[in-house]
Design an enzyme around this catalytic site. Sequence first.
Site, short mmCIF file in Angstrom:
data_model
loop_
_atom_site.label_atom_id
_atom_site.label_comp_id
_atom_site.label_asym_id
_atom_site.label_seq_id
_atom_site.Cartn_x
_atom_site.Cartn_y
_atom_site.Cartn_z
N ALA A 65 0.86 -1.18 0.00
CA ALA A 65 0.00 0.00 0.00
C ALA A 65 0.90 1.23 0.00
O ALA A 65 2.04 1.17 0.49
CB ALA A 65 -0.88 -0.02 1.24
N GLY A 109 0.55 -5.09 0.86
CA GLY A 109 -0.65 -5.15 0.03
C GLY A 109 -0.38 -5.75 -1.34
O GLY A 109 -1.30 -6.30 -1.96
N GLU A 112 -0.58 -9.39 -0.82
CA GLU A 112 -1.99 -9.71 -0.56
C GLU A 112 -2.82 -9.65 -1.85
O GLU A 112 -3.71 -10.46 -2.07
CB GLU A 112 -2.54 -8.74 0.49
CG GLU A 112 -1.84 -8.94 1.83
CD GLU A 112 -2.11 -7.83 2.82
OE1 GLU A 112 -1.77 -6.67 2.54
OE2 GLU A 112 -2.69 -8.12 3.87
N GLU A 132 4.74 -5.27 7.03
CA GLU A 132 4.00 -4.22 7.76
C GLU A 132 4.49 -4.04 9.18
O GLU A 132 4.38 -2.95 9.75
CB GLU A 132 2.50 -4.56 7.78
CG GLU A 132 1.81 -4.43 6.43
CD GLU A 132 1.79 -5.71 5.61
OE1 GLU A 132 2.61 -6.62 5.88
OE2 GLU A 132 0.96 -5.80 4.69
#
Length: 258
Positions: A65, A109, A112, A132
């Site tokens: 992200a 992300g 993911e 993260e």
Amino acid sequence: MAFETLIVEVTDHICLIRLNRPEALNALNAQLLGELGQALQDAEDNDKIRCIVLTGSEKAFAAGADISEMSDKSFVEVFSSDLFGEDAEKILRIRKPIIGAVAGYALGGGCELAMMCDFIIAADSAKFGQPEINLGVVAGLGGTQRLTRFVGKSKSMDMHLTGRFMDAEEAERAGLVSRVVPAKKLIEEAMSAAGKISRKSALSVMAVKEAVNRSYEVPLREGLLFERRLFHALFATEDQKEGMGAFLEKREAQFRDK
Ligand code: HXC
């Protein structure tokens, strides 16, 4: 439709979507996720498209992200907007198969997003990680749940707690990716797999996707019954008669999605 953060090409029933924010290693910002949701929906709605390939660049599938976009957000902002919730839902609603073709970094992300694809073909340059923890947060797009199902608790904990990266060979050994190919051949291999899928009956393709995904959601007995009923239901299709008939007549099946 033209996108600023994606390059979308359609060839031979396959929609190839490339994430394209090279300045930020394809970090997932609101614009990119919005455009990706739209591109996937366009592919879903286009009758000519039978399979989707999602890829990034040689250096990065996606490095996570976008940290600069979210670093100043408050709890109230991320909670009340359900940050990333709707983006994930949009991807999961797509019924056509999505192949993740991953080269370079697939982190946070990005890892993911790759795991939300139906399967992952990795370049030998791929590096997967859930770093993260280094940012003082945890995964937020399914990493703790999906990675654990793919590679088991021990390796998932290792990845999430240490933030270390897994290379392509380890990812294949652990069951995160279906195959590893030379980086230069990644798109060719992914398109070839997509081509094979495109020649199947779209009805059985959808049924496979529903049944395999169901295995993550329900107890074994329910999953087995769901699969068996889908198997039975496909006998109501012309494609089942064509597929089995073609085998017996020693010719290639011509499926018509009926
Ligand atoms: C914003 C990012 C970014 C990210 C890289 N960039 N990752 N920008 N968000 N996630 C930017 C860098 O700031 C830099 O911009 C440019 O991309 C190139 O990156 P470098 O770091 O210079 O490249 P390199 O040294 O090769 O290192 C590559 C890297 C590193 C190992 C991938 O960039 C990295 O660690 N990135 C962050 C990975 C990460 O923590 N991901 C998880 C994010 S949180 P400039 O302008 O300086 O050139 C997350 C939460 C998920 O994903 C929750 C739900 C989605």
